[in-house]
Design a protein around this motif. Sequence first.
Motif, PDB file in Angstrom:
ATOM      1  N   PRO A 169     -32.811  43.351   6.203  1.00 21.24           N
ATOM      2  CA  PRO A 169     -33.807  44.406   5.953  1.00 21.24           C
ATOM      3  C   PRO A 169     -34.166  44.571   4.475  1.00 21.24           C
ATOM      4  O   PRO A 169     -35.354  44.694   4.124  1.00 21.24           O
ATOM      5  CB  PRO A 169     -33.118  45.662   6.507  1.00 21.24           C
ATOM      6  N   SER A 170     -33.157  44.553   3.586  1.00 25.86           N
ATOM      7  CA  SER A 170     -33.460  44.736   2.162  1.00 25.86           C
ATOM      8  C   SER A 170     -34.121  43.497   1.563  1.00 25.86           C
ATOM      9  O   SER A 170     -34.902  43.600   0.613  1.00 25.86           O
ATOM     10  CB  SER A 170     -32.184  45.086   1.380  1.00 25.86           C
ATOM     11  N   ILE A 171     -33.836  42.332   2.125  1.00 21.80           N
ATOM     12  CA  ILE A 171     -34.525  41.114   1.675  1.00 21.80           C
ATOM     13  C   ILE A 171     -35.988  41.176   2.067  1.00 21.80           C
ATOM     14  O   ILE A 171     -36.886  40.892   1.258  1.00 21.80           O
ATOM     15  CB  ILE A 171     -33.840  39.861   2.251  1.00 21.80           C
ATOM     16  N   ARG A 172     -36.260  41.560   3.305  1.00 24.78           N
ATOM     17  CA  ARG A 172     -37.647  41.642   3.763  1.00 24.78           C
ATOM     18  C   ARG A 172     -38.431  42.699   2.983  1.00 24.78           C
ATOM     19  O   ARG A 172     -39.577  42.483   2.586  1.00 24.78           O
ATOM     20  CB  ARG A 172     -37.684  41.964   5.260  1.00 24.78           C
ATOM     21  N   ASP A 173     -37.806  43.873   2.779  1.00 28.89           N
ATOM     22  CA  ASP A 173     -38.532  45.002   2.203  1.00 28.89           C
ATOM     23  C   ASP A 173     -38.649  44.939   0.686  1.00 28.89           C
ATOM     24  O   ASP A 173     -39.688  45.300   0.114  1.00 28.89           O
ATOM     25  CB  ASP A 173     -37.847  46.315   2.586  1.00 28.89           C
ATOM     26  N   ARG A 174     -37.554  44.479   0.008  1.00 28.58           N
ATOM     27  CA  ARG A 174     -37.536  44.597  -1.449  1.00 28.58           C
ATOM     28  C   ARG A 174     -37.107  43.328  -2.183  1.00 28.58           C
ATOM     29  O   ARG A 174     -37.084  43.300  -3.409  1.00 28.58           O
ATOM     30  CB  ARG A 174     -36.598  45.750  -1.850  1.00 28.58           C
ATOM     31  N   GLY A 175     -36.732  42.294  -1.432  1.00 30.86           N
ATOM     32  CA  GLY A 175     -36.274  41.080  -2.089  1.00 30.86           C
ATOM     33  C   GLY A 175     -34.954  41.279  -2.803  1.00 30.86           C
ATOM     34  O   GLY A 175     -34.710  40.664  -3.847  1.00 30.86           O
ATOM     35  N   VAL A 176     -34.090  42.121  -2.215  1.00 37.76           N
ATOM     36  CA  VAL A 176     -32.836  42.496  -2.852  1.00 37.76           C
ATOM     37  C   VAL A 176     -31.671  42.301  -1.893  1.00 37.76           C
ATOM     38  O   VAL A 176     -31.777  42.581  -0.690  1.00 37.76           O
ATOM     39  CB  VAL A 176     -32.870  43.975  -3.314  1.00 37.76           C
ATOM     40  N   VAL A 177     -30.550  41.828  -2.430  1.00 33.37           N
ATOM     41  CA  VAL A 177     -29.276  41.789  -1.716  1.00 33.37           C
ATOM     42  C   VAL A 177     -28.309  42.689  -2.463  1.00 33.37           C
ATOM     43  O   VAL A 177     -28.122  42.537  -3.678  1.00 33.37           O
ATOM     44  CB  VAL A 177     -28.694  40.360  -1.642  1.00 33.37           C
ATOM     45  N   ARG A 178     -27.707  43.641  -1.770  1.00 31.92           N
ATOM     46  CA  ARG A 178     -26.724  44.537  -2.374  1.00 31.92           C
ATOM     47  C   ARG A 178     -25.394  44.330  -1.665  1.00 31.92           C
ATOM     48  O   ARG A 178     -25.321  44.371  -0.435  1.00 31.92           O
ATOM     49  CB  ARG A 178     -27.152  45.999  -2.247  1.00 31.92           C
ATOM     50  N   ALA A 179     -24.329  44.104  -2.447  1.00 35.34           N
ATOM     51  CA  ALA A 179     -23.020  43.859  -1.843  1.00 35.34           C
ATOM     52  C   ALA A 179     -21.921  44.213  -2.827  1.00 35.34           C
ATOM     53  O   ALA A 179     -22.108  44.166  -4.052  1.00 35.34           O
ATOM     54  CB  ALA A 179     -22.887  42.405  -1.407  1.00 35.34           C
TER      55      ALA A 179
END
Length: 306
Positions: A169-179
């Motif tokens: 979801p965050s890749i699709r929406d914002r181009g971001v990976v959070r971990a």
Amino acid sequence: MTAPGAPAPARTGGPATGTAGPGIVVTGATGAVGRHVARLLAQRAGARHSLFVRDPGKAAALGLPGPAVRGDYTDPESLRRALDGADAVFVVTANPLRPQDDERVLAAARAGGVRHAVKLSWCGVADPGADDLVARWNRRSEELLRDSGLSWTVLRIRTPMSNALAWAPSIRDRGVVRAFGGAARTACVDPRDVAAAAVAALTDPRHAGRTYALAGPEALSPREQTGVLAEVLGRPLVFEEVAEEEARAGWSRRYGERIAEALVSGARRRAGGAAAACDDGTLARLLGRRPRTFGEWATDHVREFV
């Protein structure tokens, strides 16, 4: 316990498919590994299987082959119905706060005449530094299996590559990976490869009494996985480190505080290199080929990230 990769003795009365009953029962059939076990069994000539699921509708939506039996680990009668007359069972339990699930599955398997059980476990069981709730639960589950009187095989796995789908979801929406633990390398494994190993263990008596450690062919950190996904997707992605307290709070909301503390403990061990050991040839021998890389997994699942 036989060491991974050692020859297994021939035996009788092991995993097989008979002429009556459901053949092989797949629990956890809608999960990351179980769904692929069901699909691979459907491709085997002469193999019969059924799916033990809480929601047959979900199994149907996933297009899983095989009859679905509605049930729950908290309902011993549903387990009895599903396992009665079966030859083998793929055991996947997922709640360390409910250790009696394994007891109920194995009791129903014994009562139903099941001969062989293949248990999905975790590589952390073999880590002497792992003493959290999840590690203790997996160790106890393995002990229950070995003491069950059934023929058995244990598959200990590293983190499934499919866990990366949580970033979609965050890749699709914002181009971001959070971990959390962005630099911690893990030899994550393709669930399809684990499923292929499970089917081998469910159908070939040579795997009885064996414990296999299944890892992928390369150790990658979440930050490095983000780079692989960016290359596969053909677009830039940004990795953002999540602080320990934020990770703990999120896991506590989803799983409760006890499991959250276990997950934080596991992340700390990974940061120290506890999960970086790659396939030592065990998985490759079971598959008859090299295990899939994260890049191959990502390429095959690119649609889920766009």
